[in-house]
Design an enzyme around this catalytic site. Structure first.
Site, short mmCIF file in Angstrom:
data_model
loop_
_atom_site.label_atom_id
_atom_site.label_comp_id
_atom_site.label_asym_id
_atom_site.label_seq_id
_atom_site.Cartn_x
_atom_site.Cartn_y
_atom_site.Cartn_z
N GLY A 12 -49.79 -63.46 -67.23
CA GLY A 12 -50.41 -62.26 -67.75
C GLY A 12 -50.91 -61.38 -66.62
O GLY A 12 -50.51 -61.55 -65.47
N CYS A 13 -51.78 -60.48 -66.95
CA CYS A 13 -52.32 -59.53 -65.97
C CYS A 13 -52.83 -60.27 -64.74
O CYS A 13 -53.63 -61.20 -64.84
CB CYS A 13 -53.45 -58.73 -66.62
SG CYS A 13 -54.25 -57.58 -65.50
N PHE A 14 -52.39 -59.84 -63.57
CA PHE A 14 -52.73 -60.57 -62.35
C PHE A 14 -54.20 -60.47 -61.96
O PHE A 14 -54.71 -61.32 -61.26
CB PHE A 14 -51.82 -60.22 -61.19
CG PHE A 14 -51.49 -58.77 -60.92
CD1 PHE A 14 -52.35 -57.73 -61.20
CD2 PHE A 14 -50.27 -58.47 -60.32
CE1 PHE A 14 -52.01 -56.41 -60.92
CE2 PHE A 14 -49.92 -57.16 -60.03
CZ PHE A 14 -50.80 -56.13 -60.33
#
Length: 165
Positions: A12-14
Site C-alpha cells: 500500500g501507500c509507502f
C-alpha cells in the site's frame, strides 16, 4: 559488527509502511520508492506497473528477514488485491520482492503461518515477485509522516502478537 542487508516490500501507500518500519529493532534505514513496473525513472505521477515500495536496510544481527515479514503482515491487509484502505490500483499491491531462494523459502513459510493463523478473514494475496530495480521516490515523499505527522496513512499495527510465536 553490523551485517547490513536489504529487503524490498510493497503493502500500500509507502508513507505508512516507512513510518512504522523505521522504529523497528534492527532497521537502520528506510527509503520509499517505486519497484516492479514498466518504465525507467518513475515518478509519483508516472509509475505504470510499479508498486509503491519500501527499501529496508537492516542489521541481520538484530533482526531477520523472517521477523521483517512477520511485522509486514501485521501492519497492512495482505488479503486484498491491489488495495489498501482508500488506495486502489496495482501501485498499492501487497508484494515481496525476492532477492534469492532463501528469501523465497522464508516468504512462503511465513505466508503459510499467516494463513494458518486465521487472523485475517481471507487468504494472503501477497505476490512474490523477482527483485527489480528500486527507484527512490522524490524527496517530498521520503520521511513524509515525520514531516507531516497528521498526513494520510492506512497502516497501523493490526495485531500486537507475532504470527511466528
Amino acid at each position: 559488527m553490523e551485517d547490513l542487508k536489504k529487503a524490498y516490500l510493497a503493502g500500500g501507500c509507502f508513507w505508512g509502511m516507512e513510518d512504522l518500519f523505521r522504529t523497528q529493532k534492527g532497521i537502520k534505514d528506510t527509503e520509499v520508492g517505486y519497484i516492479g513496473g514498466e518504465n525507467q525513472n518513475p515518478t509519483y505521477r508516472n509509475h505504470p506497473g510499479h508498486a509503491e515500495g519500501i527499501e529496508l536496510t537492516y542489521d541481520a544481527n538484530e533482526t531477520s528477514f523472517r521477523d521483517i515479514l512477520d511485522y509486514f503482515f501485521r501492519i497492512h491487509n495482505p488479503t486484498t488485491i491491489d488495495r489498501q484502505g482508500n488506495d486502489i490500483g496495482s501501485s498499492y499491491r501487497s508484494a515481496i520482492f525476492i532477492q534469492n531462494e532463501e528469501e523465497k523459502t522464508v516468504a512462503e513459510e511465513v505466508i503459510e503461518i499467516v494463513n494458518a493463523s486465521k487472523k485475517w478473514e481471507g487468504k494472503v494475496a501477497t505476490t512474490l515477485e523477482p527483485i527489480a530495480k528500486f527507484w527512490e521516490a522524490e524527496p517530498e515523499h521520503q520521511d513524509y509522516l515525520v514531516k507531516y505527522p497528521n498526513g494520510y496513512t492506512c497502516h497501523f499495527e493490526r495485531f500486537e502478537e507475532s504470527f511466528l510465536k
